[in-house]
Enzyme design. Sequence first.
Site, PDB file in Angstrom:
ATOM      1  N   CYS A   1       3.295   3.391   9.354  1.00 15.10           N
ATOM      2  CA  CYS A   1       3.512   4.718   8.764  1.00 15.10           C
ATOM      3  C   CYS A   1       4.051   5.674   9.815  1.00 15.10           C
ATOM      4  CB  CYS A   1       2.214   5.265   8.186  1.00 15.10           C
ATOM      5  SG  CYS A   1       2.401   6.890   7.409  1.00 15.10           S
TER       6      CYS A   1
ATOM      7  N   HIS B   1       7.856  -4.531   7.637  1.00 15.32           N
ATOM      8  CA  HIS B   1       8.828  -3.654   6.994  1.00 15.32           C
ATOM      9  C   HIS B   1      10.095  -3.711   7.839  1.00 15.32           C
ATOM     10  CE1 HIS B   1       9.662   0.496   4.938  1.00 15.32           C
ATOM     11  NE2 HIS B   1      10.754  -0.236   5.051  1.00 15.32           N
TER      12      HIS B   1
ATOM     13  N   GLY C   1       7.325  -2.676  -2.810  1.00 18.45           N
ATOM     14  CA  GLY C   1       6.746  -1.340  -2.830  1.00 18.45           C
ATOM     15  C   GLY C   1       7.143  -0.553  -4.057  1.00 18.45           C
TER      16      GLY C   1
ATOM     17  N   PRO D   1       0.850  -1.202   0.000  1.00 16.15           N
ATOM     18  CA  PRO D   1       0.000   0.000   0.000  1.00 16.15           C
ATOM     19  C   PRO D   1       0.878   1.240   0.000  1.00 16.15           C
ATOM     20  CG  PRO D   1       0.052  -1.002   2.191  1.00 16.15           C
ATOM     21  CD  PRO D   1       0.796  -1.926   1.278  1.00 16.15           C
TER      22      PRO D   1
END
Length: 330
Positions: free
Chosen positions: A101, A172, A234, A18
């Site tokens: 994030c 991540h 990504g 995303p």
Amino acid sequence: MSIPQSAAPGPWRLSVAPMIDWTDRHCRYFHRLLSRHARLYTEMITTGALLHGDVARHLRFNAEEHPVALQLGGSEPAELARCAKLGEQWGYDEINLNCGCPSERVQRGAFGACLMAEPRLVAEGVKAMVDAVSVPVTVKHRIGIDRTESYDFVRDFVGTVAEAGCATFIVHARNAWLQGLSPKENREIPPLRYELVHRLKHDFPQLNIVINGGLTADEQVSRELRLLDGVMIGREAYHNPWWLASWDEKYHGAAPATQTRETVEQQMVDYMLRAAAEDGCPWYAIARHMLGLRHGLPGARRWRQVWSDHKLKPRDPREVMALAHQGASA
């Protein structure tokens, strides 16, 4: 076929991350033309946007996009449950919670990477979503926040959230620094530590552990798939999308792809015409996602210039495609 021997293809074997401002429904339609099996994710959508905004605008997607996951940003369990239910009702195949994030705007909303400091709250949110929907609920997170580099931190986070019913973690493999770095710098400066993700799989063999961060080549993907349940790509997938066209054969045992860059471009033009007829979407809002299609080919720069030429916005996309090919040939 070139599937690594560790396991049969699973739902999270290859996926596209995303990415805010990038992985909208037009981008996902384009990626689906390239790979039938890659799992696709929405941009992060906040619970506030869904509960107080235009639900259809945020959740609408093309039927061709399946399998497609909705990524939510939020921290309040009841709100997450309501939004997860909306996502299931709209037909999404998975609900993913963003715990990775690092942006200051997201931190002000008390979600994203800062949630890793509150694993019990994340667990409450996950349980509320699991109780509300029948599709998988997953979590995307970092290996740590700020200068905390202890493996115990991410191990305890995963263990706590797994107890709430989450069976799939997309990791991540960098820390998120909550102060001092921009979101872009947070994707580049904190070091990649793949070995921590590998340790998670060792310590939680019953969970699906998917790795994300800095993976740009088949050699890396194959290596990680021998150790883990999946790889999420990504920015390389966005900037070099033709790579996706090889994924189904290499990683899912499918027949070799028959499409060419030209046939995919033509399908995108057809889609531009369809979108314009359906809701007036201008072709250039769609074309921006395919500017990497000819990455590495002679004439690619001129081809991109034509497709992104503002002076051509009033023209029919079929005419723009013809001009782009003239430019690439020249």
